[in-house]
Design a protein around this motif. Structure first.
Motif, short mmCIF file in Angstrom:
data_model
loop_
_atom_site.label_atom_id
_atom_site.label_comp_id
_atom_site.label_asym_id
_atom_site.label_seq_id
_atom_site.Cartn_x
_atom_site.Cartn_y
_atom_site.Cartn_z
N THR A 71 0.82 -1.37 0.07
CA THR A 71 0.05 -0.11 0.17
C THR A 71 0.83 1.28 0.00
OG1 THR A 71 -0.10 -0.18 2.39
CG2 THR A 71 -2.03 -1.13 1.21
N GLU A 72 1.93 1.18 0.42
CA GLU A 72 3.07 2.16 0.34
C GLU A 72 3.80 2.41 -1.25
OE1 GLU A 72 3.46 4.56 2.61
OE2 GLU A 72 2.75 3.67 4.22
N LEU A 73 3.97 1.15 -1.63
CA LEU A 73 4.62 1.04 -2.87
C LEU A 73 3.93 1.58 -4.16
CD1 LEU A 73 6.69 -2.35 -2.69
CD2 LEU A 73 7.65 -0.07 -2.98
N ILE A 74 2.45 1.56 -4.13
CA ILE A 74 1.54 1.53 -5.15
C ILE A 74 1.71 3.10 -5.72
CG2 ILE A 74 -0.50 2.14 -3.79
CD1 ILE A 74 -0.61 -0.06 -6.86
N HIS A 75 2.00 4.10 -4.73
CA HIS A 75 2.00 5.31 -5.16
C HIS A 75 3.08 5.93 -6.21
CE1 HIS A 75 0.17 5.26 -1.01
NE2 HIS A 75 -0.76 5.86 -1.72
N ILE A 76 4.11 5.11 -6.43
CA ILE A 76 5.03 5.44 -7.59
C ILE A 76 4.24 5.06 -8.92
CG2 ILE A 76 7.31 4.57 -8.54
CD1 ILE A 76 8.28 3.90 -5.84
N GLY A 77 3.57 3.90 -8.89
CA GLY A 77 2.86 3.45 -9.97
C GLY A 77 1.88 4.44 -10.37
N GLN A 78 0.89 4.84 -9.28
CA GLN A 78 0.03 5.68 -9.43
C GLN A 78 0.24 7.12 -10.10
OE1 GLN A 78 -1.49 7.15 -5.93
NE2 GLN A 78 -3.18 8.31 -6.49
N ALA A 79 1.46 7.44 -9.67
CA ALA A 79 1.98 8.91 -10.13
C ALA A 79 2.23 8.64 -11.41
CB ALA A 79 3.19 9.17 -9.64
N VAL A 80 3.02 7.55 -12.18
CA VAL A 80 3.35 7.40 -13.67
C VAL A 80 1.89 7.15 -14.25
CG1 VAL A 80 4.71 5.97 -15.10
CG2 VAL A 80 5.53 6.46 -12.88
N LEU A 81 1.07 6.55 -13.79
CA LEU A 81 -0.35 6.31 -14.66
C LEU A 81 -0.88 7.46 -14.63
CD1 LEU A 81 -1.80 3.23 -12.51
CD2 LEU A 81 -1.69 3.46 -15.12
N ASN A 82 -1.01 8.28 -13.69
CA ASN A 82 -1.76 9.68 -13.95
C ASN A 82 -0.91 10.70 -14.58
OD1 ASN A 82 -4.29 9.41 -12.61
ND2 ASN A 82 -3.14 9.25 -10.69
N LEU A 83 0.33 10.63 -14.68
CA LEU A 83 1.23 11.43 -15.77
C LEU A 83 1.54 10.95 -16.88
CD1 LEU A 83 3.76 12.46 -12.66
CD2 LEU A 83 2.11 14.12 -13.82
N LYS A 84 0.67 9.76 -17.46
CA LYS A 84 0.93 8.94 -18.59
C LYS A 84 2.40 8.62 -18.86
CE LYS A 84 -3.03 11.38 -20.75
NZ LYS A 84 -3.59 11.98 -19.45
N GLY A 85 2.98 8.31 -17.82
CA GLY A 85 4.49 7.55 -18.26
C GLY A 85 4.61 6.26 -18.83
N THR A 86 5.48 6.02 -19.29
CA THR A 86 5.73 4.78 -20.12
C THR A 86 6.88 3.86 -19.33
OG1 THR A 86 7.57 5.61 -21.18
CG2 THR A 86 5.51 5.96 -22.29
N VAL A 87 7.09 2.62 -20.02
CA VAL A 87 8.04 1.70 -19.52
C VAL A 87 9.44 2.23 -19.49
CG1 VAL A 87 8.57 0.81 -22.02
CG2 VAL A 87 8.85 -0.69 -19.76
N ASP A 88 9.94 3.28 -20.30
CA ASP A 88 11.11 3.85 -20.26
C ASP A 88 11.15 4.53 -18.83
OD1 ASP A 88 11.83 3.62 -23.24
OD2 ASP A 88 9.58 4.44 -23.24
N TYR A 89 10.40 5.01 -18.20
CA TYR A 89 10.80 5.71 -16.84
C TYR A 89 11.24 4.67 -15.89
CZ TYR A 89 9.71 7.38 -12.24
OH TYR A 89 9.93 8.00 -11.12
N PHE A 90 10.71 3.43 -15.99
CA PHE A 90 11.35 2.42 -15.12
C PHE A 90 12.62 1.96 -15.46
CE2 PHE A 90 6.79 2.45 -14.86
CZ PHE A 90 6.20 2.84 -13.63
#
Length: 472
Positions: free
Chosen positions: A417-436
């Protein structure tokens, strides 16, 4: 009769956030709470108590250290119900104190009592001493929350046959427990008591559980539960609950099978706490489960000027989303502009282990016909996972092959439940696999699982898809 710009009925996450938001906009606000203290279900019987119970159980049992020291390791050899309750009361007192200070600081009036509509603009409040008063309301926010569903066929006694509210007042930790219902609440409590070394059996009439969670995550979660000897009886309905002559609880299933335990927790659904509001006098009607229909953008009901937010409006029934619903409703109620919430929000299940998810599941991606690829990381693949002694836990990400954008992130395991917020931010900012792939994460951390998962997906995409971004 006193008049208010906004009368809020209920002081849970939606109610308190809505009230404080309206007060910050200079409006005259009243909160009516029928409980003995402010905070609503979230503080007193729901979110905060269950999470406090979970943390206490994991700390006292030494659960997080068993990967190193073995399953028999315990911090405290004899754990009592009083041990669990002591920490719970300290936490609740703190939450109430913070909330009362927020109300005082923002000049939000609050009254203890039961609210009832007289008409659209008038609310009668019955105080605990029996005195009644009436207040006028320009707008009303209904944030009354829910209560456990208690069918007449279940002989609740508050001691051995319980609902989720009763469970917080037990005087002894049971040696065995049957949980009826594999929803979020049932599974959270089932796994918490399993961590306390209670023998737990879960009974669920559906063939699966947590259907809104990615199937692969649920399969991994189920494996972990069965691996520690929890019994999961899916596709079997509890037909009868009773006490046998020996004083134990017996549950008879629809296939004729009978199972017994020291205690039964009935956690199959909740009801909106709307039956005492006299909704018909203001032109409103609740559904069969006591829930109120609202506009999903403004949270206004079918009656102009009356809003509802939080669990009483149904899914997703999260404290986090309820807060945002209350804020948006309050701004709309007092005529202030309100922006739409972000598209993706995280969903957390505080079981043992935790589950958290954000975005689309693999099943939803398939249903939409989106070409995709997944990346998986196991927590044991990270150095931090080894340091923590983690044998289980996984992070899954789903990416579009066409746009390379992240579509969903799903986690089961410690700290989900803490780790999920990294993915949430990338989702809402329309990030791609390249970010990771290109980003740097602290080492050693569980967050490195994002890079491992991203690389896994990137490798699976193949050379053609890896260079789409460069070509564009």
């Amino acid at each position: 009769m006193n008049h208010y710009d906004l009368v809020v009925i209920g002081s849970g996450p939606a109610g308190r956030r809505g009230a404080i938001q309206a007060a910050k906009l200079g409006k005259r606000v009243l909160v009516v709470e029928k409980g003995t203290r402010v905070g609503g279900v979230s503080v007193h019987t729901g979110t905060i108590p269950s999470k406090t119970l979970r943390e206490t159980a994991l700390n006292l049992t030494g659960w997080r250290e068993r990967g190193f020291y073995g399953r028999s390791y315990r911090v405290k050899q004899e754990i009592s119900a009083e041990d669990l309750r002591r920490r719970l009361l300290i936490t609740l007192d703190h939450e109430v104190e913070v909330l009362e200070h927020q109300f005082a600081r923002n000049r939000v009036h609050h009254i203890r009592g039961k609210a009832t509509f007289i008409d659209r603009d008038t609310i009668e409040i019955e105080k605990e001493d029996g005195e009644t008063m009436r207040v006028g309301a320009q707008s009303v926010l209904l944030a009354v929350g829910t209560r456990p569903f208690r069918p007449d066929s279940i002989p609740f006694d508050g001691k051995q046959i319980l609902d989720s509210d009763d469970l917080l007042d037990i005087t002894e930790i049971p040696r065995s427990l049957i949980v009826i219902g594999a929803g979020v609440i049932g599974i959270e409590y089932a796994t918490i008591f399993s961590a306390l070394d209670t023998a737990v059996t879960v009974v669920e009439p559906r063939s699966t559980m947590l259907d809104f969670i990615d199937k692969e995550i649920v399969e991994d979660f189920s494996y972990q539960l069965r691996d520690r000897n929890m019994k999961l009886l899916f596709g079997q309905k509890a037909e009868k609950v009773e006490k046998d002559p020996a004083g134990r609880c017996r549950v008879t299933l629809d296939n004729g099978r009978a199972i017994s335990a020291d205690m039964v927790l009935y956690a199959a659904g909740r009801m909106g706490a709307t039956d005492s509001l006299n909704l018909s006098s203001c032109g409103l009607e609740a559904d069969s489960r006591g829930r109120i229909k609202v506009n999903p953008e403004t949270f206004q009901t079918d009656v102009p000027g009356i809003y509802a937010a939080g669990d009483v409006v149904g899914f997703p029934s999260l404290a986090s989303t309820s807060m945002e619903q209350g804020r948006i409703a309050a701004r709309h109620a007092v005529g202030a502009p309100a922006s739409d919430p972000p598209q993706y929000f995280p969903y957390g299940i505080y079981a043992v282990p935790e589950i958290s998810t954000c975005g689309l599941t693999e099943e939803e991606v398939k249903a939409r016909g989106i070409p995709y690829e997944c990346g998986i990381a196991r927590f044991r693949e990270t150095s931090r996972g080894h340091i923590m002694g983690l044998d289980n836990g996984m992070l899954k990400m789903i990416f579009s092959l066409k746009t390379r954008r992240l579509l969903g992130v799903h986690i089961v395991g410690e700290g989900a439940t803490e780790l999920i917020h990294i993915g949430q931010a990338v989702l809402n900012l329309k990030g791609t696999v390249d970010y990771f792939v290109e980003n740097t994460f602290n080492y050693p951390t569980l967050a490195e699982a994002y890079k491992i998962s991203g690389l896994d997906a990137w490798n699976r995409m193949g050379e053609l898809h890896q260079h789409v971004a460069a070509a564009q």
